[in-house]
Design a protein around this motif. Sequence first.
Motif, PDB file in Angstrom:
ATOM      1  N   ASP A  93      41.258 -49.130  35.679  1.00 50.25           N
ATOM      2  CA  ASP A  93      41.841 -49.843  34.546  1.00 50.25           C
ATOM      3  C   ASP A  93      41.457 -51.314  34.629  1.00 50.25           C
ATOM      4  O   ASP A  93      41.936 -52.048  35.488  1.00 50.25           O
ATOM      5  N   LEU A  94      40.576 -51.741  33.727  1.00 52.50           N
ATOM      6  CA  LEU A  94      40.196 -53.141  33.649  1.00 52.50           C
ATOM      7  C   LEU A  94      41.047 -53.901  32.641  1.00 52.50           C
ATOM      8  O   LEU A  94      40.898 -55.103  32.479  1.00 52.50           O
ATOM      9  N   GLY A 144      39.200 -50.466  29.604  1.00 54.46           N
ATOM     10  CA  GLY A 144      39.085 -51.888  29.873  1.00 54.46           C
ATOM     11  C   GLY A 144      38.870 -52.731  28.645  1.00 54.46           C
ATOM     12  O   GLY A 144      38.614 -52.231  27.556  1.00 54.46           O
TER      13      GLY A 144
END
Length: 247
Positions: A3-4, A133
């Motif tokens: 998860d960005l 992201g």
Amino acid sequence: MIDLATNRNDSQPWDDFDSRWYLAHNYENLRLDDREIIERVANFFAASGEQRCGIDVGSGTNLYPALAMLPSCRQITLVERSRSNVAWLMREIRQFAPSWDPFWGALVNADADRYKPVEPREALAARTEVLCGSIFELPRCEWEIGTMFFVAESITAEADEFERATQCFVRSLKPGAPFAAAFMRHSVGYQVNRLHFPAVAVDEGQVGECLDPVAYDVTVTMIPSGANPLRDGYDGMILATGYANGK
């Protein structure tokens, strides 16, 4: 899944984006304007070489940018903000639907020597990863080839955010990396089922000015929408190709 998407800076309901609705209204069939973009991108990437690491930013429910990079890449990263689109992508890359076959066929027609030897379903499943992201959080100088289609102008109503998003995409590429980016021309926003999303109305000059600090050998082309526009509120598409300068 990495998860960005930290520090999200807008209030748009991206996680409620209706992937199935958007797919049906945008990519169920191959349109003439998409075909022209596909052919131009295939021809541009013809000189890009092979065994590169590629990125497609804001993939949404659009597989054809990733398909266009397949002959050039040993690995492709799809970065998408909407969690509903991430889930769709993770399913679709494992065995994409027959509706994408005409898009692959357009690539083969544009450059049979590069695309015909590739088995696209097998290659996409083996070489592609999906990350959740934000375009604003991309690391710099990470990838060697890239695409960004209908993203920077379609995530905000602010011109400065459009510019920052576009430049974040190009700056994620290594110096000399080829890229292709597409934009909706003069977009006033768009509907996804019951939700409305904003847009910035950009033209060819604005796209070129935005890319000038971060890219070189940029070509900006206007693609007419034709007699059957995709939707109301735009008057064509813009395709930009060039090379990241690493700045």
